[in-house]
Design a protein around this motif. Structure first.
Motif, PDB file in Angstrom:
ATOM      1  N   GLY A  15       0.810  -1.208   0.000  1.00 37.73           N
ATOM      2  CA  GLY A  15       0.000   0.000   0.000  1.00 37.73           C
ATOM      3  C   GLY A  15       0.845   1.261   0.000  1.00 37.73           C
ATOM      4  O   GLY A  15       2.073   1.218   0.048  1.00 37.73           O
ATOM      5  N   GLU A  16       0.162   2.385  -0.035  1.00 38.76           N
ATOM      6  CA  GLU A  16       0.839   3.675  -0.078  1.00 38.76           C
ATOM      7  C   GLU A  16       1.504   3.960   1.259  1.00 38.76           C
ATOM      8  O   GLU A  16       0.936   3.736   2.317  1.00 38.76           O
ATOM      9  N   ASP A  17       2.730   4.457   1.196  1.00 37.18           N
ATOM     10  CA  ASP A  17       3.451   4.831   2.404  1.00 37.18           C
ATOM     11  C   ASP A  17       2.908   6.176   2.881  1.00 37.18           C
ATOM     12  O   ASP A  17       3.023   7.170   2.188  1.00 37.18           O
ATOM     13  N   MET A  18       2.303   6.194   4.055  1.00 36.24           N
ATOM     14  CA  MET A  18       1.637   7.398   4.543  1.00 36.24           C
ATOM     15  C   MET A  18       2.618   8.439   5.085  1.00 36.24           C
ATOM     16  O   MET A  18       2.295   9.601   5.183  1.00 36.24           O
ATOM     17  N   GLN A  19       3.841   8.036   5.416  1.00 41.38           N
ATOM     18  CA  GLN A  19       4.818   8.986   5.936  1.00 41.38           C
ATOM     19  C   GLN A  19       5.370   9.874   4.820  1.00 41.38           C
ATOM     20  O   GLN A  19       5.460  11.082   4.966  1.00 41.38           O
ATOM     21  N   PHE A  20       5.741   9.267   3.702  1.00 42.17           N
ATOM     22  CA  PHE A  20       6.377  10.016   2.618  1.00 42.17           C
ATOM     23  C   PHE A  20       5.423  10.382   1.485  1.00 42.17           C
ATOM     24  O   PHE A  20       5.715  11.256   0.697  1.00 42.17           O
ATOM     25  N   ARG A  21       4.308   9.661   1.368  1.00 43.77           N
ATOM     26  CA  ARG A  21       3.319   9.876   0.302  1.00 43.77           C
ATOM     27  C   ARG A  21       3.911   9.638  -1.082  1.00 43.77           C
ATOM     28  O   ARG A  21       5.106   9.679  -1.267  1.00 43.77           O
ATOM     29  N   PHE A  22       3.077   9.397  -2.034  1.00 43.43           N
ATOM     30  CA  PHE A  22       3.427   9.183  -3.429  1.00 43.43           C
ATOM     31  C   PHE A  22       4.456   8.060  -3.608  1.00 43.43           C
ATOM     32  O   PHE A  22       5.274   8.095  -4.513  1.00 43.43           O
ATOM     33  N   MET A  23       4.420   7.080  -2.692  1.00 45.56           N
ATOM     34  CA  MET A  23       5.321   5.941  -2.775  1.00 45.56           C
ATOM     35  C   MET A  23       4.569   4.675  -2.370  1.00 45.56           C
ATOM     36  O   MET A  23       3.694   4.723  -1.516  1.00 45.56           O
ATOM     37  N   TRP A  24       4.919   3.555  -3.010  1.00 50.32           N
ATOM     38  CA  TRP A  24       4.375   2.253  -2.642  1.00 50.32           C
ATOM     39  C   TRP A  24       5.387   1.540  -1.763  1.00 50.32           C
ATOM     40  O   TRP A  24       6.583   1.578  -2.033  1.00 50.32           O
ATOM     41  N   HIS A  25       4.920   0.835  -0.735  1.00 51.12           N
ATOM     42  CA  HIS A  25       5.827   0.047   0.095  1.00 51.12           C
ATOM     43  C   HIS A  25       5.905  -1.364  -0.484  1.00 51.12           C
ATOM     44  O   HIS A  25       4.904  -2.067  -0.563  1.00 51.12           O
ATOM     45  N   CYS A  26       7.107  -1.760  -0.880  1.00 55.08           N
ATOM     46  CA  CYS A  26       7.336  -3.075  -1.486  1.00 55.08           C
ATOM     47  C   CYS A  26       7.825  -4.051  -0.420  1.00 55.08           C
ATOM     48  O   CYS A  26       8.865  -3.816   0.200  1.00 55.08           O
ATOM     49  N   LYS A  27       7.073  -5.122  -0.205  1.00 48.87           N
ATOM     50  CA  LYS A  27       7.458  -6.134   0.786  1.00 48.87           C
ATOM     51  C   LYS A  27       8.742  -6.848   0.372  1.00 48.87           C
ATOM     52  O   LYS A  27       9.536  -7.219   1.224  1.00 48.87           O
ATOM     53  N   GLU A  28       8.952  -7.047  -0.913  1.00 48.53           N
ATOM     54  CA  GLU A  28      10.144  -7.737  -1.408  1.00 48.53           C
ATOM     55  C   GLU A  28      11.410  -6.940  -1.130  1.00 48.53           C
ATOM     56  O   GLU A  28      12.425  -7.495  -0.736  1.00 48.53           O
ATOM     57  N   LEU A  29      11.346  -5.627  -1.351  1.00 44.68           N
ATOM     58  CA  LEU A  29      12.519  -4.778  -1.144  1.00 44.68           C
ATOM     59  C   LEU A  29      12.672  -4.369   0.325  1.00 44.68           C
ATOM     60  O   LEU A  29      13.773  -4.142   0.791  1.00 44.68           O
ATOM     61  N   GLY A  30      11.544  -4.220   1.005  1.00 44.28           N
ATOM     62  CA  GLY A  30      11.585  -3.777   2.391  1.00 44.28           C
ATOM     63  C   GLY A  30      11.625  -2.270   2.517  1.00 44.28           C
ATOM     64  O   GLY A  30      11.835  -1.731   3.599  1.00 44.28           O
ATOM     65  N   TYR A  31      11.434  -1.573   1.395  1.00 39.88           N
ATOM     66  CA  TYR A  31      11.371  -0.107   1.418  1.00 39.88           C
ATOM     67  C   TYR A  31      10.425   0.384   0.325  1.00 39.88           C
ATOM     68  O   TYR A  31       9.829  -0.411  -0.390  1.00 39.88           O
ATOM     69  N   CYS A  32      10.307   1.685   0.223  1.00 40.39           N
ATOM     70  CA  CYS A  32       9.316   2.280  -0.684  1.00 40.39           C
ATOM     71  C   CYS A  32       9.881   2.591  -2.065  1.00 40.39           C
ATOM     72  O   CYS A  32      11.055   2.915  -2.206  1.00 40.39           O
ATOM     73  N   VAL A  33       8.994   2.514  -3.043  1.00 42.48           N
ATOM     74  CA  VAL A  33       9.309   2.828  -4.435  1.00 42.48           C
ATOM     75  C   VAL A  33       8.352   3.921  -4.878  1.00 42.48           C
ATOM     76  O   VAL A  33       7.160   3.852  -4.598  1.00 42.48           O
ATOM     77  N   SER A  34       8.858   4.936  -5.553  1.00 40.02           N
ATOM     78  CA  SER A  34       8.009   6.052  -5.957  1.00 40.02           C
ATOM     79  C   SER A  34       6.966   5.624  -6.976  1.00 40.02           C
ATOM     80  O   SER A  34       7.171   4.685  -7.738  1.00 40.02           O
ATOM     81  N   PHE A  35       5.820   6.317  -6.975  1.00 36.38           N
ATOM     82  CA  PHE A  35       4.759   6.043  -7.946  1.00 36.38           C
ATOM     83  C   PHE A  35       5.330   6.172  -9.349  1.00 36.38           C
ATOM     84  O   PHE A  35       6.122   7.055  -9.634  1.00 36.38           O
ATOM     85  N   GLY A  36       4.887   5.302 -10.227  1.00 33.59           N
ATOM     86  CA  GLY A  36       5.287   5.392 -11.630  1.00 33.59           C
ATOM     87  C   GLY A  36       6.734   5.031 -11.890  1.00 33.59           C
ATOM     88  O   GLY A  36       7.329   5.499 -12.860  1.00 33.59           O
ATOM     89  N   TYR A  37       7.343   4.184 -11.059  1.00 33.56           N
ATOM     90  CA  TYR A  37       8.736   3.778 -11.259  1.00 33.56           C
ATOM     91  C   TYR A  37       8.898   3.170 -12.645  1.00 33.56           C
ATOM     92  O   TYR A  37       8.116   2.341 -13.077  1.00 33.56           O
TER      93      TYR A  37
END
Length: 88
Positions: A15-37
């Motif tokens: 889901g969307e990361d609510m702290q940084f916004r405009f980013m998806w949290h990826c379970k595989e990576l363990g961190y967020c990826v910006s929208f439209g990567y």
């Protein structure tokens, strides 16, 4: 038609990361990826939309429910755009 691997309809998208916004949290990576990567190695290659797949740290897994919701939203957005274009 091939399915383009995008965060919007991946099972690893938490889901969307609510702290940084405009980013998806990826379970595989363990961190967020910006929208439209989107990443391209060269002009000859197709763009890569899954950062985990690109980095070799995971894979894209299609979530049918998310895919249907995404397509529905896209259809509604296009319909609204068409209606706005028809206004005088």
């Amino acid at each position: 038609m091939a399915i383009i691997p995008k965060c919007e309809y991946c099972k690893h998208n938490a889901g969307e990361d609510m702290q940084f916004r405009f980013m998806w949290h990826c379970k595989e990576l363990g961190y967020c990826v910006s929208f439209g990567y989107k990443r391209k190695h060269s002009e000859k290659e197709e763009p890569q939309y899954c950062k985990a797949l690109f980095l070799g740290k995971g894979s894209f897994v299609l979530d049918e429910v998310k895919k249907m919701e995404f397509e529905k939203k896209e259809l509604e957005r296009k319909k609204k755009e068409k209606e706005l274009d028809q206004l005088p």
